[in-house]
Design an enzyme around this catalytic site. Structure first.
Site, PDB file in Angstrom:
ATOM      1  N   ASP A 230      -5.535   0.373   8.599  1.00 46.30           N
ATOM      2  CA  ASP A 230      -5.205   0.266   7.172  1.00 46.30           C
ATOM      3  C   ASP A 230      -5.790  -0.979   6.508  1.00 46.30           C
ATOM      4  O   ASP A 230      -5.636  -1.162   5.299  1.00 46.30           O
ATOM      5  CB  ASP A 230      -3.677   0.204   6.993  1.00 46.30           C
TER       6      ASP A 230
ATOM      7  N   LYS B  24       0.868  -1.199   0.000  1.00 51.15           N
ATOM      8  CA  LYS B  24       0.000   0.000   0.000  1.00 51.15           C
ATOM      9  C   LYS B  24       0.894   1.235   0.000  1.00 51.15           C
ATOM     10  O   LYS B  24       1.831   1.322   0.794  1.00 51.15           O
ATOM     11  CB  LYS B  24      -0.858  -0.036   1.269  1.00 51.15           C
TER      12      LYS B  24
END
Ligand code: C5P
Length: 309
Positions: A143, A12
């Site tokens: 996240d 990410k």
């Protein structure tokens, strides 16, 4: 022989990350443009009908996880939580191919947890609605919901609010980590308490045709954790300078709470050349040329869909 299921766990990248406030429980409100790269971990697994969950870890970064108790591993925690929530009698033998550095700002653990949820929903044939799955994801980490979505989005709240964006171009990129883990809570603590960015600085309707146009707009939005991270690990500045010096660099920036930094290059050849040149001078850094996922990543949001290389 039983079928093997597999799911990618892409890294990410926070193209920008603004801290816009702080909640009473200590969590920070963020606004972040998040995308994913072809570089990542990979999870595979086979079905067990006795309810047991096992995890083997392979790959170049497996050693960095070997000292941690397996109960703390986000893959195991995600699998157990999904079992509990759905009361399934089924289990799994899982294998995590750990290629991303740990505690490095590119979501390794969160990406692994999201891949676990996707894989097990598919393997156990669970009929879960998107809201329940997002709630389970958020309880594993701020996240994890964005990693579950797996496509370029604007993330806000503490990570639970995801706004879809028009299709983005695939960006040639280099990722560099100094090989030193960074603690996310320590970085949030080290930043100046009252300094918050304004909200809604990113136009979610803009359709970008090129990496250059995107990088130009990203100049106005930074990573609010960079100063705190460089005060704890000054080597991050060396990485940013090394990335920015190479030909074709459009933007060099830290991702998440660090210490991994990324740079966007004009072409894939330039990204590969930059990675080679920097690697020759810094053997101790983890350096990977890659590119961001554009159209392919959308398959990640279809739970259980496989992922093209
Ligand atoms: O949710 P996660 O376990 O990934 O977060 C790790 C730590 O990072 C939190 O305990 C908190 O200290 C900090 N954090 C935060 N605000 C966020 C995300 C993380 O303060 N939005």
């Amino acid at each position: 022989m039983s079928a093997t299921y597999s799911q990618p766990a892409p890294a990410k990248i926070n193209l920008f990350l603004h801290v816009t406030g702080k909640r009473d429980d200590g969590y920070h409100l963020l606004e972040s443009l998040v995308c994913f790269t072809a570089a990542g971990d990979a999870l595979s697994g086979e079905l067990r009908d006795d309810g047991k969950i096992t995890l083997a870890i392979t790959g170049p970064m497996a050693g960095d996880l070997s000292d941690a108790p397996s109960e703390d591993n986000l893959v195991i925690r995600a699998a157990r939580l999904l079992q509990q929530e759905t009361q399934t009698p089924l289990g799994a033998d899982l294998v995590l191919d750990k290629r991303l550095p740990i505690a490095s700002g590119i979501g390794g653990g969160s990406a692994d947890a999201a891949a676990t949820l996707r894989l097990l929903v598919d393997m156990w044939k669970l009929d879960l609605d998107a809201d329940t799955l997002s709630r389970i994801a958020l309880s594993l980490g701020a996240d994890v919901p964005v990693c579950l979505r797996g496509q370029t989005v604007l993330m806000s709240g503490i990570g639970e609010t995801l706004t879809d964006l028009p299709e983005f171009p695939s960006l040639p990129m280099v990722l560099i980590n100094p090989g030193k883990p960074v603690s996310t809570p320590a970085i949030f603590k080290a930043r100046e308490e009252d300094a918050f960015s304004d909200e809604n600085l990113w136009d979610v309707t803009t359709h970008y045709q090129s990496g250059a146009a995107l990088a130009a707009d990203l100049q106005d939005c930074g990573n609010d954790l960079t100063l705190a991270a460089t005060s704890i690990l000054p080597e991050i500045c060396d990485i940013l300078n090394a990335l920015a010096r190479e030909e074709g660099c459009l933007l060099a920036r830290m991702s998440g709470s660090g210490a991994t930094c990324f740079a966007i290059y004009d072409t894939n050849d330039q990204a590969e050349q930059a990675a080679k040149t920097i690697a020759s001078a810094h053997e101790d850094w983890w350096i990977t040329p890659t590119h961001t996922l554009s159209e392919q990543a959308k398959t990640l949001s279809n739970i259980g869909a496989s992922f093209p290389d």
